[in-house]
Design an enzyme around this catalytic site. Structure first.
Site, PDB file in Angstrom:
ATOM      1  NE  ARG D 256      -1.942   1.893   3.446  1.00  5.99           N
ATOM      2  CZ  ARG D 256      -1.812   1.701   4.763  1.00  5.99           C
ATOM      3  NH1 ARG D 256      -2.400   0.689   5.352  1.00  5.99           N
ATOM      4  NH2 ARG D 256      -1.066   2.531   5.476  1.00  5.99           N
ATOM      5  CG  HIS D 260      -6.363   2.403   6.002  1.00  5.78           C
ATOM      6  ND1 HIS D 260      -6.514   1.179   5.400  1.00  5.78           N
ATOM      7  CD2 HIS D 260      -7.573   2.742   6.503  1.00  5.78           C
ATOM      8  CE1 HIS D 260      -7.772   0.781   5.563  1.00  5.78           C
ATOM      9  NE2 HIS D 260      -8.425   1.707   6.209  1.00  5.78           N
ATOM     10  CE1 TYR D 269       0.571   2.310   8.837  1.00  6.89           C
ATOM     11  CE2 TYR D 269      -0.639   3.923  10.154  1.00  6.89           C
ATOM     12  CZ  TYR D 269      -0.495   3.200   8.991  1.00  6.89           C
ATOM     13  OH  TYR D 269      -1.388   3.365   7.959  1.00  6.89           O
TER      14      TYR D 269
HETATM   15  C1  TPP Z   1     -15.262  -5.756  10.424  1.00  5.72           C
HETATM   16  C2  TPP Z   1     -14.441  -4.529  10.318  1.00  5.72           C
HETATM   17  N1  TPP Z   1     -13.572  -4.225  11.304  1.00  5.72           N
HETATM   18  C3  TPP Z   1     -12.834  -3.107  11.255  1.00  5.72           C
HETATM   19  C4  TPP Z   1     -12.933  -2.253  10.199  1.00  5.72           C
HETATM   20  C5  TPP Z   1     -12.081  -0.971  10.154  1.00  5.72           C
HETATM   21  N2  TPP Z   1     -11.068  -1.116   9.086  1.00  5.72           N
HETATM   22  C6  TPP Z   1     -11.283  -0.595   7.861  1.00  5.72           C
HETATM   23  S1  TPP Z   1     -10.053  -1.039   6.789  1.00  5.72           S
HETATM   24  C7  TPP Z   1      -9.246  -1.915   7.976  1.00  5.72           C
HETATM   25  C8  TPP Z   1      -7.971  -2.631   7.626  1.00  5.72           C
HETATM   26  C9  TPP Z   1      -8.176  -3.596   6.499  1.00  5.72           C
HETATM   27  O1  TPP Z   1      -6.933  -4.128   6.124  1.00  5.72           O
HETATM   28  P1  TPP Z   1      -6.813  -5.089   4.875  1.00  5.72           P
HETATM   29  O2  TPP Z   1      -7.832  -6.188   4.993  1.00  5.72           O
HETATM   30  O3  TPP Z   1      -5.396  -5.510   4.755  1.00  5.72           O
HETATM   31  O4  TPP Z   1      -7.253  -4.239   3.612  1.00  5.72           O
HETATM   32  P2  TPP Z   1      -6.497  -2.947   3.068  1.00  5.72           P
HETATM   33  O5  TPP Z   1      -7.182  -1.755   3.675  1.00  5.72           O
HETATM   34  O6  TPP Z   1      -5.052  -3.031   3.441  1.00  5.72           O
HETATM   35  O7  TPP Z   1      -6.699  -2.978   1.578  1.00  5.72           O
HETATM   36  C10 TPP Z   1      -9.928  -1.859   9.194  1.00  5.72           C
HETATM   37  C11 TPP Z   1      -9.457  -2.494  10.443  1.00  5.72           C
HETATM   38  C12 TPP Z   1     -13.853  -2.590   9.174  1.00  5.72           C
HETATM   39  N3  TPP Z   1     -14.019  -1.801   8.102  1.00  5.72           N
HETATM   40  N4  TPP Z   1     -14.577  -3.727   9.261  1.00  5.72           N
END
Ligand code: TPP
Ligand code: TPP
Ligand code: MG
Ligand code: MG
Lengths: 359, 325, 325, 359
Positions: D256, D260, D269
């Site tokens: 990424r 985020h 971080y």
């Molecule tokens: C069930 C749930 N828990 C927490 C969140 C908050 N949240 C949004 S994105 C994220 C991280 C997701 O990481 P990843 O699966 O690696 O996808 P990326 O954003 O890196 O593409 C979190 C914790 C959420 N959207 N849904």
């Protein structure tokens, strides 16, 4: 294409279904007293289980789950645990919790519809029977984290079934245990069925042990009807956990020799022949042979033991039946440490009404 | 014409709709070969094949999520959750997706599905088998919550639920699955999903109830009639969206309302009924609204469960309290 | 003495309690190095170490289940769920275990834990970031639901929540995380978990609210004062178990009640408040209870969210409606 | 101890970070038009993404997730899909859904806080962006079951991230897909972070691909910054699914390159050096080299293309900004097909109040 990771799953059996050793046995197997103690508890589990079913038939307890066929898996595992370890059992683990000091009368109370049963003796820090499938796996992980933070040389053990491995909670618990290197053992007793669903329908995985690979922890398969294989695997896994080696998944291959619960009729979904065949591989058979060959265990001793155990169970049944009915007040008194005023008022209302028994 | 129990009526409705709508699919834990732990789906797999009636792995979130996926792609899933106590892992899929798929895509995708689950106390089952948390689902915009309390209503309401273009949580009071029988013509006629049922006209007080509590309510009302208290009895049935009109109209005549349900009183759906009366029916109220329900305690195990849910005497006392104030 | 926002007061309370109680542990998604997506836990990992303040894998059921396991073994977990919209996978562990561990073991095991989650609308966030489903948790026997709406109350209520021997769902109105500052002495003094806060005494009507709606309510009440309407304002705060006494006492004086919250009206906790008035306070009611809340629709995305939640004008109209009837 | 099961995980890369071929390339790589088309969409994704961030900074859209670094993973996968396949995307998959026909103005509407954006063009049966992590994996499984029951030669594809693999929903979806042999591809773009959590903290598993082993489906790892490796893996997996071969898990290794979301500050971080290093392995770099070497792609063409794309994006931005604000009535009109009376009454109330913008 470069291979970036390789894995294998092993299967361990010491005694075949006739009680014949297939490989050199671990030391504990030579300890006559210890083996006799475990054998005794396997029988106790069986005798207690038989009596439970009969109490349900006569309406003296409610729906109850049988541990018929799980004797080796339950006793072998419990025997490898220490009092300071933490057990998170499913609802079918009578033998394991009795070994850990729970009174049979307390188990009967649980199945008889009386919460006081879960305020049980023995390992007071153990979790109560868990009905929502696989949720106890997370509790074991949490307990393991607590033990780790306290620096205790102890571990947590979660017991669940083959069906439980399909639940997200099972996977999340394993993954957290791996990611946090937690001292926990996930023990899956694969008795081939989740009520009517055969394990082949639960997953396309050829073993349940390989689910460990998804979370980076060791996983292995053992003959769950072989007391020696069970205890051996349980000792290795619990010792690994206690000594900082992290989590392990063990799949113990067994078979549910009874209906799922007394509310179930397994003839609807599985052939009698299959059950008979499995019966021939039952844990107690091969242990009897083993005890005979190694320690000259006799039919007289067998009969005497069972009679003694039946008497023991009967005492507990009497204690259960003699327990005064809980009071309706009690359902209010453990919602909070400090009872809210409104709840106290509801208790006063409830007091006014007799509690009818079931029609 | 068949003389059926409530659970048999559920089965008859499923069979009718599967026979008349190819897109209806039934699945869940032990619903296939085993015919459901309460026999609600017995015979369906033989009749309609393992493709349309099948057992799933043991995972409730999966069952609900799979349903959402199928529903958006043209099927009408009718999944079963074995007991309401095990519906919670599925709740996320219901509130986060099933309930809002239509809204969040402005109608591009929809989610016609019926999640069936037996609920309530009364069968001497182990822990977690006696839940009555219909209030959770009744607080979800975009979801209908339907609770039948007789064989005839089970048949008609389930047919309409399956035909409804939106998600329905269909809660079956297992305590009365086999409590009594009714003639249930297998004519494929549904019942409206927006009308409460007045099962007994009366003039003195309106007793509003749903689920298995209709049983004790019915007996209580009978005894009260002998005392000369004429209760109007309402089975709310389609508890969400709630049929406020029927409630308000009835109480506008009787001036008094008693609400009876098994769920814990605080935060229970009886509160919503009372709130409707407090805001839209206040001027008809001649006495305080009385709620009778499960206490604000975890549903107890078998030996105390009949001390937890509203019994005949408690319902009668509640009506007296309402009449006397 | 620190002049803090609500979210800073949360952080101060966590820091105080961690410093004074070894058994308190904070974990969740992004609460460690990152200090929480709203900075609620910023600095805690540096202060108390990665052992007591740590990030978990991304799994809410796991976060809740881990907490239950730790709590039964002598720790006091204070997990964070990143947004209330993602609390649903954790709901099963809360209702099936946290809420009843004490009861089902008759006190042998207990579950002192505080599940923190920001809730409500108002930050222009994507879907599922604007949930207000406190009613779900308020319908769970054995669980306390606490909602602070000022820095001072956030500090005092969170301290008491962590010290409470039972599970608490602590919902933080993120819309007002930084809306205003207050002097918050870091004295470790908790606030009672069973008392509503009367934040403005008044004589004409009682306006009962909680969460971020206190903001619009406060402004509405100010404007109403200029019109000569003297509102008593109550922040319910400890919404479950509910402080019925304070509600009933206030309405016994004002004779009128308006309830304001962000959650969908139907099945919302405002219904429980209205029900309490309808059954225990009816004779003090001089006018229908008026509920103002989110509509019975999925909380909309950013462009319409301020049309969804009760605005100042809608609250004023509700009070007028209540005064004029 | 007999070994009862063995597994291995492979990693595939065709182009190294300088665009040099590491092995014989699949046929499509020789197709100049097709490669140019994909390259164009990778740039479009990048240009659109840049503009999105800038619109957020100027308050014209809300919080938005960047797809910076995901261009190859998104376009390579989308290019292997067919219109009749069903996509269940996460919130970060701008490139994939634009390829499938969604208008950029509609994506902007979604991020601008307007539900109408999800009533999008292109593959009308695709699922909307999914925010609750991993829940869309179950929708893809359900869609796959629907396709299978209809006998369509099509498949469903779920897109999620590394963090998503820790959720029970992810595992339950994979397990169901395996158990029911569903035509679905689970595509994990491992960009090394879940907000601030590095993938090493999510799991002890050395690869995410090996999570497939737990459910008995094939799993593999590919270089997610290598368009050719991505498309190749996606074609194999989707074709396997469409032809009855069941589900596949693909882990695409990427990074990424942005925060985020616009609400995040990644410098808290992760070190800048790490990001810079990863930037050098960015998908567009190596594709540019590849296009130059294979198809004589010139800097002039590059500049012209980007200008053209910026103009295209600008048109869409204007369309978005010119879209009349939604009406408050609309929040009521799609709760149910048939609006309940009480909801209609609420709509009338809502009509009376102007909807303030954010202060
Ligand atoms: C069930 C749930 N828990 C927490 C969140 C908050 N949240 C949004 S994105 C994220 C991280 C997701 O990481 P990843 O699966 O690696 O996808 P990326 O954003 O890196 O593409 C979190 C914790 C959420 N959207 N849904
Ligand atoms: C979450 C949940 N879903 C469903 C049930 C109903 N149920 C009770 S036991 C059981 C099967 C469990 O099978 P398995 O995990 O193999 O354990 P076994 O009973 O065979 O020991 C089911 C579906 C439950 N108790 N919890
Ligand atoms: Mg089993
Ligand atoms: Mg990621």
């Amino acid at each position: 294409m470069p291979v970036v990771a390789q894995f294998e799953i092993t299967y361990t059996q010491f005694l075949d279904e006739h009680g014949k050793a297939q490989q050199e046995l671990p030391d504990f197997a030579a300890d006559a007293d210890e083996m006799a103690r475990m054998y005794r508890f396997m029988h106790l589990t069986r005798v207690f289980d038989r009596r439970c079913i009969n109490l349900q038939r006569t309406g003296q307890v409610g729906t109850i789950a049988s541990s018929n066929g799980h004797e080796a898996a339950q006793i072998g595992l419990a025997a490898a645990m220490r009092p300071e370890d933490v057990l998170a059992p499913s609802y079918r683990e009578h033998g394991a919790v009795i070994w850990r000091g729970v009174r049979m009368s307390q188990l009967l109370a649980v199945w008889g519809g009386d919460e006081r049963g879960h305020n049980w003796d023995g390992a007071r820090h153990d979790f109560p029977y868990c009905v929502p499938i696989a949720t106890q796996c997370l509790h074991a992980a949490g307990a393991a984290l607590a033990l780790k933070m306290r620096g205790d040389e102890a571990c947590a053990v979660a017991l669940c079934g083959d069906g439980a491995t399909s639940e997200g909670a099972f996977y999340e618990a394993l993954n957290a245990a791996g990611a946090m290197n937690l001292p926990v053992v996930f023990w899956v007793t694969n008795n081939r069925y989740a009520i009517s669903m055969p394990v082949e329908g639960q997953t396309a995985a050829s073993t349940l042990a390989q689910k460990a690979i998804a979370v980076g922890i060791p996983g292995e398969q053992v003959d769950g009807n072989d007391l020696i294989a069970v205890r051996n695997a349980a000792e290795i896994a619990t010792q690994r956990a206690r000594s900082g080696g992290g989590a392990t998944l063990v799949e113990a291959l067994s078979y549910r020799l009874a209906d799922h619960t007394t509310a179930d009729d397994a003839t609807r979904y599985r052939p009698d022949e299959e059950v008979e065949q499995a019966g021939r591989r039952a844990p107690l058979h091969r242990m009897k042979r083993f005890m005979e060959e190694r320690f000259g265990w006799s039919d007289e001793q067998e009969t005497a033991l069972i009679e003694k155990l039946e008497a023991e169970v009967e005492k507990e049944v009497e204690a259960y039946l003699a327990t005064p009915r809980p009071k309706i007040e009690e359902i209010f008194e453990h919602q909070f440490a400090n009872m809210p005023a409104a709840l106290g008022a509801q208790r006063e209302i409830a007091r006014k009404y007799p509690v009818p028994d079931h029609g | 014409m068949a003389n059926l129990t409530l659970v048999e009526a559920v089965n008859q409705a499923l069979a009718w709709e599967m026979a008349h709508d190819e897109s209806v699919v039934v699945f869940g834990e032990d619903v296939g070969v085993n015919g459901g732990v309460f026999r609600a789906t017995v015979g369906l797999q033989e009749k309609f094949g393992i493709e349309r009636v099948f057992d799933t792995p043991l995972a409730e979130a999966m069952i609900a999520g799979l349903s959402v996926g199928m529903a958006t792609q043209g099927f009408k899933p009718v999944p079963e959750v074995q007991f309401m106590g095990f519906i919670y892992p599925a709740l996320d899929q219901i509130i986060s997706h099933a309930s809002r798929m239509r809204n969040r895509t402005r109608g591009r995708l929809t989610c016609p599905m019926v999640l069936r689950a037996p609920f309530g106390t009364g069968i001497r089952a182990p822990e977690h088998h006696s839940e009555s948390t219909e209030a959770f689902f009744a607080h979800m915009p975009g979801v209908r919550v339907v609770i039948p309390s007789s064989p005839v209503r089970a048949y008609g309401l389930l047919l309409s639920a399956v035909r409804d273009p939106d998600p329905v949580v269909f809660l079956e009071p297992k305590r009365i699955y086999r409590a009594f029988r009714q003639e249930v013509p297998d004519n494929g006629e549904g019942l409206p999903l927006d009308k409460a049922f007045v099962t007994r006209p009366g003039t003195d007080v309106t007793v509003i109830t749903w689920g298995a509590s209709v049983l004790e309510t019915w007996n209580a009302v009978g005894e009260l009639a002998d005392e000369g208290i004429d209760c109007e009895v309402m089975d709310l049935a389609t508890v969400s969206p709630m049929d406020k009109e029927t409630i308000l109209e009835s109480v506008s005549r009787t001036g008094r309302a008693v609400i009876v349900h098994e769920a814990a009183i605080s935060g229970g759906l009886g509160g919503e009924v009372a709130a409707v009366l407090a805001s839209e029916g206040l001027y008809s109220l001649e006495a305080p609204v009385v709620r009778v329900g499960g206490y604000d305690a975890v549903p107890p195990l078998a030996r105390m469960e009949y001390g937890y849910i509203p019994g005949i005497q408690r319902i009668k006392d509640a009506v007296h309290e309402c009449m006397e104030s």
